[in-house]
Design a protein around this motif. Structure first.
Motif, PDB file in Angstrom:
ATOM      1  N   ARG A  94       4.009  -1.202 -13.026  1.00 17.86           N
ATOM      2  CA  ARG A  94       2.983  -1.276 -14.066  1.00 17.86           C
ATOM      3  C   ARG A  94       1.862  -0.282 -13.776  1.00 17.86           C
ATOM      4  N   ASP A  95       1.515   0.500 -14.791  1.00 18.41           N
ATOM      5  CA  ASP A  95       0.461   1.527 -14.687  1.00 18.41           C
ATOM      6  C   ASP A  95       0.709   2.511 -13.566  1.00 18.41           C
ATOM      7  N   GLY A  96       1.877   3.052 -13.521  1.00 18.07           N
ATOM      8  CA  GLY A  96       2.213   4.079 -12.545  1.00 18.07           C
ATOM      9  C   GLY A  96       3.414   3.696 -11.711  1.00 18.07           C
ATOM     10  N   GLY A  97       4.193   4.689 -11.378  1.00 15.27           N
ATOM     11  CA  GLY A  97       5.401   4.458 -10.600  1.00 15.27           C
ATOM     12  C   GLY A  97       5.160   4.441  -9.107  1.00 15.27           C
ATOM     13  N   PRO A  98       6.219   4.674  -8.343  1.00 18.22           N
ATOM     14  CA  PRO A  98       6.126   4.554  -6.891  1.00 18.22           C
ATOM     15  C   PRO A  98       5.235   5.605  -6.217  1.00 18.22           C
ATOM     16  N   ASP A  99       4.783   6.586  -6.979  1.00 17.12           N
ATOM     17  CA  ASP A  99       3.913   7.619  -6.406  1.00 17.12           C
ATOM     18  C   ASP A  99       2.433   7.355  -6.700  1.00 17.12           C
ATOM     19  N   VAL A 100       2.101   6.240  -7.338  1.00 20.78           N
ATOM     20  CA  VAL A 100       0.718   5.946  -7.713  1.00 20.78           C
ATOM     21  C   VAL A 100       0.179   4.808  -6.849  1.00 20.78           C
ATOM     22  N   TRP A 101      -0.823   5.134  -6.012  1.00 15.67           N
ATOM     23  CA  TRP A 101      -1.403   4.135  -5.106  1.00 15.67           C
ATOM     24  C   TRP A 101      -2.925   4.165  -5.113  1.00 15.67           C
ATOM     25  N   THR A 102      -3.514   4.812  -6.120  1.00 18.56           N
ATOM     26  CA  THR A 102      -4.975   4.815  -6.226  1.00 18.56           C
ATOM     27  C   THR A 102      -5.392   4.216  -7.551  1.00 18.56           C
ATOM     28  N   HIS A 103      -6.561   3.637  -7.553  1.00 15.47           N
ATOM     29  CA  HIS A 103      -7.120   2.953  -8.741  1.00 15.47           C
ATOM     30  C   HIS A 103      -7.681   3.948  -9.704  1.00 15.47           C
ATOM     31  N   TYR A 116       0.815  -1.209   0.000  1.00 18.00           N
ATOM     32  CA  TYR A 116       0.000   0.000   0.000  1.00 18.00           C
ATOM     33  C   TYR A 116       0.851   1.261   0.000  1.00 18.00           C
ATOM     34  N   SER A 117       2.180   1.075  -0.034  1.00 19.05           N
ATOM     35  CA  SER A 117       3.098   2.208  -0.044  1.00 19.05           C
ATOM     36  C   SER A 117       4.489   1.718  -0.433  1.00 19.05           C
ATOM     37  N   VAL A 118       5.366   2.659  -0.697  1.00 21.61           N
ATOM     38  CA  VAL A 118       6.757   2.325  -1.008  1.00 21.61           C
ATOM     39  C   VAL A 118       7.397   1.626   0.192  1.00 21.61           C
ATOM     40  N   LYS A 119       7.010   2.031   1.387  1.00 21.36           N
ATOM     41  CA  LYS A 119       7.532   1.393   2.603  1.00 21.36           C
ATOM     42  C   LYS A 119       7.165  -0.095   2.623  1.00 21.36           C
ATOM     43  N   ASP A 120       5.955  -0.425   2.219  1.00 20.98           N
ATOM     44  CA  ASP A 120       5.537  -1.830   2.139  1.00 20.98           C
ATOM     45  C   ASP A 120       6.370  -2.600   1.115  1.00 20.98           C
ATOM     46  N   VAL A 121       6.636  -1.970  -0.040  1.00 23.21           N
ATOM     47  CA  VAL A 121       7.444  -2.627  -1.068  1.00 23.21           C
ATOM     48  C   VAL A 121       8.834  -2.924  -0.510  1.00 23.21           C
ATOM     49  N   ALA A 122       9.415  -1.969   0.196  1.00 22.44           N
ATOM     50  CA  ALA A 122      10.740  -2.176   0.806  1.00 22.44           C
ATOM     51  C   ALA A 122      10.695  -3.330   1.802  1.00 22.44           C
ATOM     52  N   ALA A 123       9.633  -3.422   2.590  1.00 21.33           N
ATOM     53  CA  ALA A 123       9.511  -4.508   3.565  1.00 21.33           C
ATOM     54  C   ALA A 123       9.423  -5.869   2.869  1.00 21.33           C
TER      55      ALA A 123
END
Length: 71
Positions: free
Chosen positions: A62-71, A31-38
């Motif tokens: 895919r369909d947006g970089g690390p700043d995209v977290w909404t559908h 749900y965030s870049v922090k989650d991806v790092a974990a």
């Protein structure tokens, strides 16, 4: 055709979560870049932090970089 990058972050779903695949295995939803790092740390990339996630070319966003977290 399979991705040549070991980490793939899929498009956001309705809840803002993005599936994360590392070395061909879906590990869960971030749900965030922090989650991806974990997730990356759990997969053995122990030195990774949020800045590594944002800067690396090892991640296919895919369909947006690390700043995209909404559908």
């Amino acid at each position: 055709m399979a991705s040549s990058t070991p980490v793939v972050i899929y498009p956001p779903d309705e809840d803002g979560g993005r599936r994360i695949r590392i070395d061909g295995t879906i590990l869960g939803r971030a749900y965030s870049v922090k989650d991806v790092a974990a997730f990356a740390q759990e997969a053995g990339l122990h030195d990774w932090d949020e800045m590594d996630v944002v800067r690396t070319s090892l991640i296919e966003w895919r369909d947006g970089g690390p700043d995209v977290w909404t559908h």
